[in-house]
Design a protein around this motif. Structure first.
Motif, mmCIF file in Angstrom:
data_model
loop_
_atom_site.group_PDB
_atom_site.id
_atom_site.type_symbol
_atom_site.label_atom_id
_atom_site.label_comp_id
_atom_site.label_asym_id
_atom_site.label_seq_id
_atom_site.Cartn_x
_atom_site.Cartn_y
_atom_site.Cartn_z
ATOM 1 N N GLN A 1 -6.551 -18.348 34.304
ATOM 2 C CA GLN A 1 -6.749 -16.932 34.631
ATOM 3 C C GLN A 1 -6.276 -16.038 33.486
ATOM 4 O O GLN A 1 -6.926 -15.052 33.137
ATOM 5 C CB GLN A 1 -6.010 -16.594 35.919
ATOM 6 C CG GLN A 1 -6.657 -17.165 37.176
ATOM 7 C CD GLN A 1 -7.949 -16.440 37.523
ATOM 8 O OE1 GLN A 1 -7.941 -15.288 37.935
ATOM 9 N NE2 GLN A 1 -9.086 -17.118 37.337
ATOM 10 N N ASN B 1 -8.788 -13.360 34.073
ATOM 11 C CA ASN B 1 -8.964 -13.467 35.535
ATOM 12 C C ASN B 1 -10.397 -13.743 35.972
ATOM 13 O O ASN B 1 -10.743 -13.525 37.139
ATOM 14 C CB ASN B 1 -8.431 -12.211 36.235
ATOM 15 C CG ASN B 1 -6.966 -11.976 35.960
ATOM 16 O OD1 ASN B 1 -6.163 -12.900 36.036
ATOM 17 N ND2 ASN B 1 -6.608 -10.743 35.613
ATOM 18 N N GLY C 1 -9.917 -20.318 41.075
ATOM 19 C CA GLY C 1 -9.224 -19.756 39.928
ATOM 20 C C GLY C 1 -9.544 -20.442 38.626
ATOM 21 O O GLY C 1 -9.275 -19.895 37.555
#
Length: 346
Positions: free
Chosen positions: A227, A232, A255
């Protein structure tokens, strides 16, 4: 030429014999006889020895990363001649099934894989159909010629994964195949490749092959680091070349892979994974299988001849065929510095 040769047979898991047998004759006029000069030792060879390869049967002569010299040819053979240096494909296919007809011969209904479902190259001589043999320039060292097959896997898996320069790539496992996938992705123009492993020396090697970021999953949070690196967003494609129980689930956790991303697992681990439909469909992830390679040997050989690969350090341990017991000793007692073995024939 002498009349007999030595061959290595895994009789059953953890039981190996070196046998003296007659050098084989050509079965028909479409075959060639090859004198082996080098053979790579793959993770699947480890699995055959340890009884963990679901695709293998016993007794079996291992070896699917094979390079040698043509010693005899049948009357119908035109693509190679006696004295040529050659690479031998690892698969024999029917050419008639649905898979063969759509260009997916590596998963032919009747595929036979050298060194797994059929005998491979850990022997001084063997025969093969000429259409499964590819010439390689004599300028390529035998140490590198044995690496053609794993580099073909890199070409095939990244082609299956539809890798493009815009991709942000995550590679779990920086052993032989992971390092080759890394090199292949960088050669295809990928500007961000993240490599993850538990071994700092492997990660350091990956930096030398072009990794932009490395993550040690023993000491770092993989999701948090991905991330951070990707602002992100997550990666667009992940390759699982670690292939241990749970490794696919690790790569698939939210993620790591972004929405509409791709997941390419490379192993044959039979342990159940904790993957849910939601993990796939909430992000609409493509899970893309890949096995061996199809139609990648000749372009890979050409690139090897043109010195386009960073082969230095891919194979770390070279063992004489006359000292083959050292290969199995390293399988029983792994040495982290022996990342890939290559057998050199006397």
């Amino acid at each position: 030429m002498k009349d007999t040769m030595k061959e290595v047979v895994v009789v059953e898991p953890h039981k190996v014999e070196v046998r003296e047998v007659e050098i084989p004759e050509l079965a028909n006029e479409d075959e060639v006889l090859i004198q082996m000069k080098s053979a790579g030792v793959c993770g699947s060879d480890h699995h055959i020895y340890h009884g963990l390869n679901p695709c293998s049967t016993y007794p079996r002569i291992p070896g699917h990363e094979n390079a040698g010299i043509v010693k005899k040819i049948g009357k119908n053979v035109t693509n190679v001649k006696v004295g040529d240096h050659v690479i031998v494909d690892l698969i024999s296919t029917c050419g008639e099934c649905y898979q063969c007809k759509i260009g997916r011969k590596n998963v032919c209904e009747h595929v036979k894989v050298r060194g797994s479902g059929a005998d491979g190259g850990w022997r001084e001589y063997f025969t093969a159909p000429a259409n499964e043999v590819y010439k390689i320039n004599e300028s390529v060292k035998w140490e590198d010629a044995a690496l053609v097959e794993p580099y073909a896997i890199g070409a095939h898996s990244t082609t299956r994964g539809r890798v493009v320069p815009e991709d942000v790539v995550f590679i779990l496992g920086t052993g032989t195949i992971g390092s080759i996938i890394l090199q292949t992705c960088k050669a295809k123009g990928c500007k961000t490749v993240i490599c993850c492993d538990i071994d700092d020396s492997s990660l350091e090697r990956a930096k030398g092959y072009g990794a932009d970021y490395v993550i040690n999953s023993k000491t770092e949070d993989i999701v948090a680091r991905v991330q951070e690196i990707t602002n992100n967003k997550g990666v667009t494609i992940a390759f699982d070349s670690a292939c241990f129980p749970g490794s696919l689930t690790m790569c698939m956790q939210p993620g790591i892979i972004c929405n509409a991303g791709r997941m390419v697992p490379l192993g044959f681990c039979t342990a159940p994974e904790q993957i849910t439909q939601a993990m796939i469909n909430q992000r609409e992830i493509d899970i893309i299988g890949t096995r061996m390679s199809a139609f990648q040997f000749e372009p890979t050989i050409k690139r090897m001849e043109n010195h386009e690969f960073q082969t230095e350090g891919i194979a770390t341990t070279f063992i004489k065929f006359s000292e083959i017991e050292k290969v199995f000793d390293l399988m029983d007692h792994p040495d982290p510095s022996a990342k890939k073995m290559v057998i050199m024939f006397d």
